[in-house]
Write a protein that holds these residues in place. Structure first.
Motif, PDB file in Angstrom:
ATOM      1  N   TYR A  96      -2.502 -23.791   2.997  1.00  0.00           N
ATOM      2  CA  TYR A  96      -1.513 -24.467   2.012  1.00  0.00           C
ATOM      3  C   TYR A  96      -2.081 -24.569   0.672  1.00  0.00           C
ATOM      4  CZ  TYR A  96      -3.894 -28.995   2.913  1.00  0.00           C
ATOM      5  OH  TYR A  96      -4.897 -29.808   3.299  1.00  0.00           O
ATOM      6  N   ASP A  97      -1.589 -24.289  -0.434  1.00  0.00           N
ATOM      7  CA  ASP A  97      -2.052 -24.602  -1.646  1.00  0.00           C
ATOM      8  C   ASP A  97      -1.820 -25.559  -2.380  1.00  0.00           C
ATOM      9  OD1 ASP A  97      -3.709 -22.229  -1.774  1.00  0.00           O
ATOM     10  OD2 ASP A  97      -1.676 -20.784  -1.841  1.00  0.00           O
ATOM     11  N   ASP A  98      -2.447 -26.201  -3.659  1.00  0.00           N
ATOM     12  CA  ASP A  98      -2.294 -27.168  -4.396  1.00  0.00           C
ATOM     13  C   ASP A  98      -0.703 -27.202  -4.991  1.00  0.00           C
ATOM     14  OD1 ASP A  98      -4.609 -28.280  -3.779  1.00  0.00           O
ATOM     15  OD2 ASP A  98      -5.509 -27.344  -5.703  1.00  0.00           O
ATOM     16  N   ASP A  99      -0.159 -26.258  -5.007  1.00  0.00           N
ATOM     17  CA  ASP A  99       1.242 -26.191  -5.557  1.00  0.00           C
ATOM     18  C   ASP A  99       2.207 -26.407  -4.483  1.00  0.00           C
ATOM     19  OD1 ASP A  99       1.244 -23.539  -4.121  1.00  0.00           O
ATOM     20  OD2 ASP A  99       1.372 -22.559  -5.904  1.00  0.00           O
ATOM     21  N   GLY A 100       1.818 -26.444  -3.223  1.00  0.00           N
ATOM     22  CA  GLY A 100       2.825 -26.689  -2.285  1.00  0.00           C
ATOM     23  C   GLY A 100       3.336 -25.808  -1.470  1.00  0.00           C
ATOM     24  N   SER A 101       2.798 -24.487  -1.930  1.00  0.00           N
ATOM     25  CA  SER A 101       3.177 -23.000  -1.174  1.00  0.00           C
ATOM     26  C   SER A 101       2.372 -23.076   0.099  1.00  0.00           C
ATOM     27  CB  SER A 101       2.834 -21.944  -2.034  1.00  0.00           C
ATOM     28  OG  SER A 101       1.659 -21.805  -2.171  1.00  0.00           O
ATOM     29  N   PHE A 102       2.784 -22.392   1.017  1.00  0.00           N
ATOM     30  CA  PHE A 102       2.049 -22.136   2.418  1.00  0.00           C
ATOM     31  C   PHE A 102       2.349 -20.893   3.055  1.00  0.00           C
ATOM     32  CE2 PHE A 102       6.253 -24.248   3.186  1.00  0.00           C
ATOM     33  CZ  PHE A 102       6.657 -23.431   4.627  1.00  0.00           C
ATOM     34  N   THR A 103       1.417 -20.681   4.240  1.00  0.00           N
ATOM     35  CA  THR A 103       1.753 -19.372   4.891  1.00  0.00           C
ATOM     36  C   THR A 103       1.403 -20.014   6.379  1.00  0.00           C
ATOM     37  OG1 THR A 103      -0.481 -18.749   4.642  1.00  0.00           O
ATOM     38  CG2 THR A 103       1.011 -17.802   3.350  1.00  0.00           C
ATOM     39  N   ILE A 104       2.007 -19.389   7.163  1.00  0.00           N
ATOM     40  CA  ILE A 104       1.819 -19.855   8.702  1.00  0.00           C
ATOM     41  C   ILE A 104       1.473 -18.502   9.367  1.00  0.00           C
ATOM     42  CG2 ILE A 104       2.958 -20.885  10.587  1.00  0.00           C
ATOM     43  CD1 ILE A 104       4.925 -22.146   8.881  1.00  0.00           C
ATOM     44  N   GLU A 105       0.535 -18.714  10.239  1.00  0.00           N
ATOM     45  CA  GLU A 105       0.009 -17.737  11.277  1.00  0.00           C
ATOM     46  C   GLU A 105       0.203 -18.362  12.672  1.00  0.00           C
ATOM     47  OE1 GLU A 105      -4.087 -15.616  12.638  1.00  0.00           O
ATOM     48  OE2 GLU A 105      -3.758 -15.614  10.430  1.00  0.00           O
ATOM     49  N   VAL A 106       1.029 -17.528  13.519  1.00  0.00           N
ATOM     50  CA  VAL A 106       1.426 -17.892  14.747  1.00  0.00           C
ATOM     51  C   VAL A 106       0.324 -17.110  15.735  1.00  0.00           C
ATOM     52  CG1 VAL A 106       3.120 -17.903  16.474  1.00  0.00           C
ATOM     53  CG2 VAL A 106       3.871 -18.407  14.160  1.00  0.00           C
ATOM     54  N   GLY A 107      -0.348 -17.879  16.696  1.00  0.00           N
ATOM     55  CA  GLY A 107      -1.105 -17.248  17.670  1.00  0.00           C
ATOM     56  C   GLY A 107      -0.224 -16.916  19.001  1.00  0.00           C
ATOM     57  N   VAL A 108      -1.037 -16.338  19.792  1.00  0.00           N
ATOM     58  CA  VAL A 108      -0.260 -16.291  21.203  1.00  0.00           C
ATOM     59  C   VAL A 108      -0.639 -17.285  21.817  1.00  0.00           C
ATOM     60  CG1 VAL A 108      -0.243 -14.654  23.042  1.00  0.00           C
ATOM     61  CG2 VAL A 108      -0.743 -13.626  20.798  1.00  0.00           C
ATOM     62  N   PRO A 109       0.283 -17.793  22.744  1.00  0.00           N
ATOM     63  CA  PRO A 109       0.098 -18.971  23.870  1.00  0.00           C
ATOM     64  C   PRO A 109      -1.246 -18.613  24.512  1.00  0.00           C
ATOM     65  CG  PRO A 109       2.414 -18.440  23.670  1.00  0.00           C
ATOM     66  CD  PRO A 109       1.562 -17.360  23.084  1.00  0.00           C
ATOM     67  N   PRO A 110      -1.785 -19.441  25.071  1.00  0.00           N
ATOM     68  CA  PRO A 110      -2.995 -19.428  26.103  1.00  0.00           C
ATOM     69  C   PRO A 110      -2.216 -18.931  27.350  1.00  0.00           C
ATOM     70  CG  PRO A 110      -2.986 -21.692  25.428  1.00  0.00           C
ATOM     71  CD  PRO A 110      -1.641 -21.296  24.822  1.00  0.00           C
ATOM     72  N   THR A 111      -3.273 -18.058  27.985  1.00  0.00           N
ATOM     73  CA  THR A 111      -2.904 -17.093  29.020  1.00  0.00           C
ATOM     74  C   THR A 111      -2.221 -17.916  30.174  1.00  0.00           C
ATOM     75  OG1 THR A 111      -4.802 -15.712  28.444  1.00  0.00           O
ATOM     76  CG2 THR A 111      -3.924 -15.579  30.680  1.00  0.00           C
ATOM     77  N   ALA A 112      -2.642 -19.001  30.489  1.00  0.00           N
ATOM     78  CA  ALA A 112      -2.202 -20.034  31.382  1.00  0.00           C
ATOM     79  C   ALA A 112      -0.768 -20.228  31.274  1.00  0.00           C
ATOM     80  CB  ALA A 112      -3.052 -21.330  31.632  1.00  0.00           C
ATOM     81  N   GLU A 113      -0.502 -20.449  29.981  1.00  0.00           N
ATOM     82  CA  GLU A 113       0.846 -20.912  29.629  1.00  0.00           C
ATOM     83  C   GLU A 113       1.840 -19.568  29.702  1.00  0.00           C
ATOM     84  OE1 GLU A 113       2.439 -23.638  28.542  1.00  0.00           O
ATOM     85  OE2 GLU A 113       0.784 -24.644  28.996  1.00  0.00           O
ATOM     86  N   LEU A 114       1.288 -18.102  29.500  1.00  0.00           N
ATOM     87  CA  LEU A 114       1.947 -17.051  29.697  1.00  0.00           C
ATOM     88  C   LEU A 114       2.208 -16.884  31.366  1.00  0.00           C
ATOM     89  CD1 LEU A 114       0.378 -14.844  26.884  1.00  0.00           C
ATOM     90  CD2 LEU A 114       2.806 -15.877  26.865  1.00  0.00           C
ATOM     91  N   VAL A 115       1.406 -17.241  32.004  1.00  0.00           N
ATOM     92  CA  VAL A 115       1.379 -17.021  33.625  1.00  0.00           C
ATOM     93  C   VAL A 115       2.540 -17.913  34.033  1.00  0.00           C
ATOM     94  CG1 VAL A 115       0.330 -17.303  35.651  1.00  0.00           C
ATOM     95  CG2 VAL A 115      -1.043 -16.022  33.913  1.00  0.00           C
ATOM     96  N   LYS A 116       2.396 -19.365  33.667  1.00  0.00           N
ATOM     97  CA  LYS A 116       3.343 -20.156  34.106  1.00  0.00           C
ATOM     98  C   LYS A 116       4.749 -19.877  33.920  1.00  0.00           C
ATOM     99  CE  LYS A 116       0.485 -23.791  33.136  1.00  0.00           C
ATOM    100  NZ  LYS A 116       0.317 -25.275  32.411  1.00  0.00           N
ATOM    101  N   ASP A 117       4.947 -19.321  32.870  1.00  0.00           N
ATOM    102  CA  ASP A 117       6.305 -18.960  32.205  1.00  0.00           C
ATOM    103  C   ASP A 117       6.852 -17.783  32.840  1.00  0.00           C
ATOM    104  OD1 ASP A 117       8.521 -19.240  30.228  1.00  0.00           O
ATOM    105  OD2 ASP A 117       7.653 -17.316  29.575  1.00  0.00           O
ATOM    106  N   GLU A 118       5.719 -16.909  33.011  1.00  0.00           N
ATOM    107  CA  GLU A 118       6.363 -15.607  33.773  1.00  0.00           C
ATOM    108  C   GLU A 118       6.576 -15.702  35.195  1.00  0.00           C
ATOM    109  OE1 GLU A 118       7.401 -11.791  34.190  1.00  0.00           O
ATOM    110  OE2 GLU A 118       6.984 -12.724  32.346  1.00  0.00           O
TER     111      GLU A 118
END
Length: 158
Positions: free
Chosen positions: A56-78
């Motif tokens: 985020y910046d002082d003017d209130g703007s922001f960017t979001i970067e989404v990562g990949v869930p942990p491998t264990a979470e992907l295995v549990k889901d699959e």
């Protein structure tokens, strides 16, 4: 005063409470806008813990970067289970096909050290072993040897 916040949030279900709210509160961003955008971008990982980075910046703007869930979470889901085994070498909680292991490896490929699908699958196999998940009905601790022997070339080389 620009900054960065990193958090693990439930995919598609983030809210203004912890862990985001207390971190975002003192910043100039609109907390609800951030939460809404995170939910939009993480909807595909519904219910899984997903790492997000908010810059985020002082003017209130922001960017979001989404990562990949942990491998264990992907295995549990699959594989369709909630919690790994307390005794992963003797008490198995699920079984995955090589195709499922390959799918997880491909989802996680950007975060793995592997340089090809076979080695990425072997990394996922290591996570399966620690969770108590068998692969093709066999102990995941032997998966590396089976991959190296070429047992799954038809799936992993495709």
């Amino acid at each position: 005063m620009a900054g960065t916040i990193e958090a693990l949030v439930p995919g598609g279900q983030a809210n203004p409470g912890p862990p985001l709210g207390p971190e975002l509160g003192p910043t100039p961003v609109d907390v609800q806008d951030v939460v809404s955008q995170i939910n939009d971008e993480t909807a595909a990982f519904d219910g899984m813990e997903v790492p997000v980075t908010i810059e985020y910046d002082d003017d209130g703007s922001f960017t979001i970067e989404v990562g990949v869930p942990p491998t264990a979470e992907l295995v549990k889901d699959e594989a369709g289970f909630e919690t790994g085994s307390g005794e992963p070498q003797t008490d198995f909680v699920a079984d995955m096909s090589v195709e499922q292991v390959k799918k997880v490896a491909e989802q996680k490929s950007s975060d793995l050290l592997a340089y090809d699908t076979k080695n990425a699958a072997k990394e996922v196999g290591g996570t399966c072993a620690s969770l108590g998940v068998t692969i093709e009905g066999e102990d995941a601790r032997t998966f590396d040897d089976r991959v190296d022997a070429g047992d799954y070339d038809d799936v992993l080389d495709a």
